[in-house]
Write an enzyme that holds these catalytic residues in place. Sequence first.
Site, PDB file in Angstrom:
ATOM      1  N   LYS A   1       0.843  -1.192   0.000  1.00 20.01           N
ATOM      2  CA  LYS A   1       0.000   0.000   0.000  1.00 20.01           C
ATOM      3  C   LYS A   1       0.880   1.244   0.000  1.00 20.01           C
ATOM      4  CE  LYS A   1      -3.843   1.968   2.697  1.00 20.01           C
ATOM      5  NZ  LYS A   1      -4.716   1.720   3.880  1.00 20.01           N
TER       6      LYS A   1
ATOM      7  N   SER B   1      -9.450   1.624   3.077  1.00 18.21           N
ATOM      8  CA  SER B   1      -8.636   2.413   2.167  1.00 18.21           C
ATOM      9  C   SER B   1      -7.619   1.591   1.382  1.00 18.21           C
ATOM     10  CB  SER B   1      -7.896   3.498   2.941  1.00 18.21           C
ATOM     11  OG  SER B   1      -7.039   2.932   3.916  1.00 18.21           O
TER      12      SER B   1
ATOM     13  N   SER C   1      -9.759  -0.809   7.142  1.00 14.22           N
ATOM     14  CA  SER C   1      -9.196  -0.564   5.817  1.00 14.22           C
ATOM     15  C   SER C   1      -8.484  -1.756   5.197  1.00 14.22           C
ATOM     16  CB  SER C   1      -8.231   0.628   5.862  1.00 14.22           C
ATOM     17  OG  SER C   1      -8.939   1.828   6.003  1.00 14.22           O
TER      18      SER C   1
END
Length: 473
Positions: free
Chosen positions: A80, A155, A179
Site C-alpha cells: 500500500k 482504504s 481498511s
Amino acid sequence: MNDILFETIEAASSAIKNKKLSPVELTKLTLHRIQQHDPVLNAFITVMEEEAMEQAKQLEIESQKNHIRGPLHGIPIAVKDILQTKGVLTTGGSKIFQDWVPNEDATSIKKLKQAGAIIIGKTNLHEFAMGATTENPHYGSTKNPWDITRIPGGSSGGSAVATATGLAFGAVGSDTAGSIRLPAAFCGTVGFKPTYGLVSREGCLPFSWSLDHVGPMTRSVKDAAFMLEVMRGYDPNDRSTVKRDEFKISDYSLLNDLKGIKFGIYEPYMFSGIDQDIKEVIEQAFDQLEALGAEIVPIHLPGIEEALNALKCIAQSEVVSFHQPLLRRHGELYGNDLKYRFQFGREVSATSYINAHRIRNQFVKETIKQMKDIDALIGPTNIQRPFKIGTMVPEQAISNMFTLGKTPLANILGFPSLSVACGFTMDTLPIGLQLIGKPFSDKKILQIGDCYENSQRWLQALRENRNYSPIKS
C-alpha cells in the site's frame, strides 16, 4: 503458466524451492499480468519493474545455491502506497507527496525484503488512507474486480484488488477502522488486522496513532500467517510494539475441525443495517462453522455505541493533529472528502478526546470479561454491497466504514480480526465473514479461519473471475 499467479504463496514457494519455477520467471509473469490488467483495475500507483527484477535476480542466484530464505523467497508482494519504500515514490495517495522518495523502508517492508519477498509495486488507496472507497481524486479510482463500476472498498483497495486478480500473491495494508478487512471482503480475499502492537507501524504515514494497524492481505488464510510471521515483532522505533513470541509459523498447526471452539455473536450490532441477502449468506457460514464442530452463542457487548463514537472522536482528532502543518501549506491539494473530515476533527475538544480514551479503555476491559468463555466474536465483515463509483458525496463519505461494514469494533478494541470470504450476493459480489479474537490470539484466529476456508473453494472462484477484463488468461 499464468495459473501459477492464482496459487497460494505456499504453492508458489514450493515450486521455487523445488526449482520448478524461478523468482525471475515468476516476477516476469506477474509484471506482464499487471501490464495486461491494471489499466482497467488501477490497483497500482507505481509499478516497481526495475527494482522487482533486480530483487528477483539476486534471489534466483540464492535459489540456485539452495539458499531459500523462507516461504516468501521470490514471491511478488504489493505494498500500500502509504508505507515507505526506500528509493521508490511513496505518495500516500496524495498530490502533496507526489514527488517524495524516502531514504529507508518501513519496518514491515524491510522485514519482508529480508525474508525474500519481491516488492512488485505500490498500490492505490483512498487519499491518506482516510476513506472506505479508494476513489482517489489524484490517481484515479480503483475498480472492484467483480464489477468494475463499483468500489473495491478502502482504504487498502489497491492491495485487495492486486491480490484478488493475480497481480500479486499478497499485499500489505493498513487498518484504522477496517481498511484491510472491508476491501478484502468486497474483493473476495483474506484480510488480517493483527493485535495492536504486534506489527510495527514505523514508516507508515499515520491516520490515528491510537488505532492504526499494519497487516497482510492474501488469497488464503495460511498465506496471511506466512506474511504475519515475517512482519511481526518488537520495533524500538515504534513504542506501541510489544515483545511476544506466541505466534511462530514453525508451530502453525492446521485444525481438522472446530470442536471445542466457541463463538460469540452480538446480533444487535452485527446484524444492524445488514442487507437481507448478505445476512442469509452469513447465517449459512454460521451453519458451516457449526458443522465443523463449533458452538455459536449470544453475547452482550455493553457500551458498544459509546465506544464506536469514541473511535470517531479519537481518529478524527489525531488525524487533524498530524495533518495540521500540511494543511497550512497545502490545504488546496486535499480531496473534498478529506477537507470535510478535517472540519469534524477540528471541532473535537481536548476534554472530548480524553473522555473518548477513557470510554475506550473501559469498553476494552468489559469486552475481555464478556469474552472470558468464548474464543472469538463472529459476524459479517460487510453488511452492504459496494456502491457504484462516483455516487458518494463528501458529507456522507465520513460514515462509509460504519454503514458498509462491522469492522470498526476490532479497532477500538485493538484485538486481532480476520475477514475471510464466505459467499456471494445474488448479483455475484463477495461477502466477508469476520472473526475477532482476544488480545494476542492471532494464531488461533488464523487457525480457525484456515479450517473454515478449507471447507470452501474460494481460490477457484478468484481464478475463474473474468469480470474485470475481456482478456482470457
